[in-house]
Design a protein around this motif. Structure first.
Motif, PDB file in Angstrom:
ATOM      1  N   PHE A  72      45.417  19.635 -18.510  1.00 34.03           N
ATOM      2  CA  PHE A  72      45.464  18.549 -19.490  1.00 34.03           C
ATOM      3  C   PHE A  72      46.553  17.522 -19.157  1.00 34.03           C
ATOM      4  N   ASP A  73      46.881  17.394 -17.883  1.00 28.25           N
ATOM      5  CA  ASP A  73      47.849  16.397 -17.417  1.00 28.25           C
ATOM      6  C   ASP A  73      49.119  16.416 -18.269  1.00 28.25           C
ATOM      7  N   ASN A  74      49.693  17.616 -18.423  1.00 29.65           N
ATOM      8  CA  ASN A  74      50.910  17.789 -19.229  1.00 29.65           C
ATOM      9  C   ASN A  74      50.744  17.271 -20.656  1.00 29.65           C
ATOM     10  N   THR A  79      45.728  10.142 -21.145  1.00 28.13           N
ATOM     11  CA  THR A  79      44.878  10.768 -20.132  1.00 28.13           C
ATOM     12  C   THR A  79      43.823  11.651 -20.777  1.00 28.13           C
ATOM     13  N   VAL A  80      44.250  12.492 -21.711  1.00 25.21           N
ATOM     14  CA  VAL A  80      43.301  13.415 -22.344  1.00 25.21           C
ATOM     15  C   VAL A  80      42.298  12.650 -23.205  1.00 25.21           C
ATOM     16  N   ALA A  81      42.735  11.592 -23.866  1.00 30.22           N
ATOM     17  CA  ALA A  81      41.826  10.796 -24.702  1.00 30.22           C
ATOM     18  C   ALA A  81      40.679  10.215 -23.871  1.00 30.22           C
ATOM     19  N   ALA A  82      40.924   9.995 -22.586  1.00 34.69           N
ATOM     20  CA  ALA A  82      39.904   9.399 -21.719  1.00 34.69           C
ATOM     21  C   ALA A  82      38.980  10.446 -21.088  1.00 34.69           C
ATOM     22  N   PHE A  83      39.204  11.723 -21.370  1.00 28.31           N
ATOM     23  CA  PHE A  83      38.335  12.761 -20.818  1.00 28.31           C
ATOM     24  C   PHE A  83      36.897  12.552 -21.294  1.00 28.31           C
ATOM     25  N   ARG A  90      34.093  20.546 -16.583  1.00 29.22           N
ATOM     26  CA  ARG A  90      35.060  20.982 -15.552  1.00 29.22           C
ATOM     27  C   ARG A  90      36.045  21.983 -16.148  1.00 29.22           C
ATOM     28  N   LEU A  91      36.561  21.677 -17.342  1.00 29.16           N
ATOM     29  CA  LEU A  91      37.542  22.560 -17.974  1.00 29.16           C
ATOM     30  C   LEU A  91      36.923  23.896 -18.356  1.00 29.16           C
ATOM     31  N   LEU A  92      35.641  23.892 -18.695  1.00 29.82           N
ATOM     32  CA  LEU A  92      34.957  25.146 -19.039  1.00 29.82           C
ATOM     33  C   LEU A  92      34.828  26.066 -17.819  1.00 29.82           C
ATOM     34  N   GLN A  93      35.039  25.530 -16.643  1.00 24.59           N
ATOM     35  CA  GLN A  93      34.994  26.344 -15.422  1.00 24.59           C
ATOM     36  C   GLN A  93      36.391  26.772 -14.963  1.00 24.59           C
ATOM     37  N   ASP A  94      37.427  26.346 -15.686  1.00 22.73           N
ATOM     38  CA  ASP A  94      38.816  26.629 -15.283  1.00 22.73           C
ATOM     39  C   ASP A  94      39.234  27.999 -15.822  1.00 22.73           C
ATOM     40  N   PRO A  95      39.380  29.004 -14.950  1.00 25.29           N
ATOM     41  CA  PRO A  95      39.722  30.351 -15.435  1.00 25.29           C
ATOM     42  C   PRO A  95      41.161  30.464 -15.927  1.00 25.29           C
ATOM     43  N   GLY A  96      41.967  29.451 -15.683  1.00 28.02           N
ATOM     44  CA  GLY A  96      43.370  29.518 -16.079  1.00 28.02           C
ATOM     45  C   GLY A  96      43.622  29.217 -17.539  1.00 28.02           C
ATOM     46  N   ILE A  97      42.623  28.601 -18.215  1.00 24.25           N
ATOM     47  CA  ILE A  97      42.803  28.220 -19.616  1.00 24.25           C
ATOM     48  C   ILE A  97      41.847  29.009 -20.500  1.00 24.25           C
ATOM     49  N   VAL A  98      41.923  28.784 -21.797  1.00 21.68           N
ATOM     50  CA  VAL A  98      40.955  29.348 -22.734  1.00 21.68           C
ATOM     51  C   VAL A  98      39.726  28.459 -22.679  1.00 21.68           C
ATOM     52  N   LEU A 102      34.590  24.064 -28.131  1.00 21.54           N
ATOM     53  CA  LEU A 102      35.054  23.405 -29.355  1.00 21.54           C
ATOM     54  C   LEU A 102      36.547  23.105 -29.293  1.00 21.54           C
ATOM     55  N   LYS A 103      37.320  24.024 -28.741  1.00 23.65           N
ATOM     56  CA  LYS A 103      38.770  23.821 -28.652  1.00 23.65           C
ATOM     57  C   LYS A 103      39.120  22.756 -27.609  1.00 23.65           C
ATOM     58  N   ILE A 104      38.379  22.726 -26.520  1.00 23.06           N
ATOM     59  CA  ILE A 104      38.604  21.683 -25.506  1.00 23.06           C
ATOM     60  C   ILE A 104      38.285  20.310 -26.096  1.00 23.06           C
ATOM     61  N   ARG A 105      37.160  20.231 -26.799  1.00 26.05           N
ATOM     62  CA  ARG A 105      36.804  18.952 -27.430  1.00 26.05           C
ATOM     63  C   ARG A 105      37.827  18.564 -28.491  1.00 26.05           C
ATOM     64  N   ALA A 106      38.367  19.556 -29.198  1.00 25.95           N
ATOM     65  CA  ALA A 106      39.393  19.267 -30.203  1.00 25.95           C
ATOM     66  C   ALA A 106      40.632  18.664 -29.551  1.00 25.95           C
TER      67      ALA A 106
END
Length: 198
Positions: A72-74, A79-83, A90-98, A102-106
């Protein structure tokens, strides 16, 4: 361990049970939890991580925090608003995060809401105006509340401003984490160290 759940560490310092055995949690407790956060990016990050934590342990989030910061670029709001939806995938494929859609969109929604609040004095002033006039003084874990009138009001106000995943319990956890309330147990070595409460 005392009946209240306080553990005296090898360093002679009194901590709650949750911060006593895991070195990562102990470091977080000793150096970060309950200290004031008064910068927009830091506060947006805390709101985001509290949302991701919903239903999970804080230890899980803390272990993943470096990966969250990279993903999430720190937690830079612009930056995040422009996702885009491609970023969500892409983030749903990142094993390092949850990996919760719904939480990513939040997090993206809340970045936009954070930016919008700048016209009204900004996220920091908005959140901190809900600081209560007094703080709990818990002797045991049973004495630590999970919500408060202020966390309920903050939750409602943030939702009106377009924020998501900001329920009253999540907002009380935020208030604890950023020093708006001091729920360190009264026998803890950290009680009263925030500078917010004497």
């Amino acid at each position: 361990m005392t009946a209240e759940g306080i553990v005296i560490g090898e360093d002679g310092l009194a901590r709650p049970l949750w911060a006593s055995s895991d070195p990562l949690l102990r470091e977080y407790y000793d150096t970060e939890w309950g200290l004031p956060v008064r910068d927009e990016q830091g506060l947006y990050e805390r709101i985001s991580l509290e949302a991701f934590q919903a239903g999970l342990s804080w230890a899980t989030i803390l272990r993943k925090r470096p990966a969250f910061r990279a993903a999430f670029d720190n937690f830079h709001p612009e930056t995040v608003a422009a996702f885009t939806e491609a970023d969500v995938e892409r983030l749903l494929q990142d094993p390092g995060i949850v990996r919760n859609r719904l939480k990513i969109r939040a997090a993206i929604t809340n970045a936009n809401a954070t930016i919008a609040l700048r016209d009204e004095g900004g996220l920091v002033d908005f959140v901190w105006k809900f600081q209560p006039t007094s703080t709990p003084a818990p002797a045991t874990y049973a004495d630590v509340p999970t919500t408060s009138p202020e966390s309920i009001a903050l939750s409602r106000a943030l939702r009106k401003k377009g924020f998501a995943f900001v329920g009253p319990t999540t907002m009380f956890a935020l208030m604890e984490a950023i020093g708006m309330v001091d729920t360190h147990l009264v026998d803890s070595h950290r009680r009263g160290t925030s500078g917010v409460w004497s």
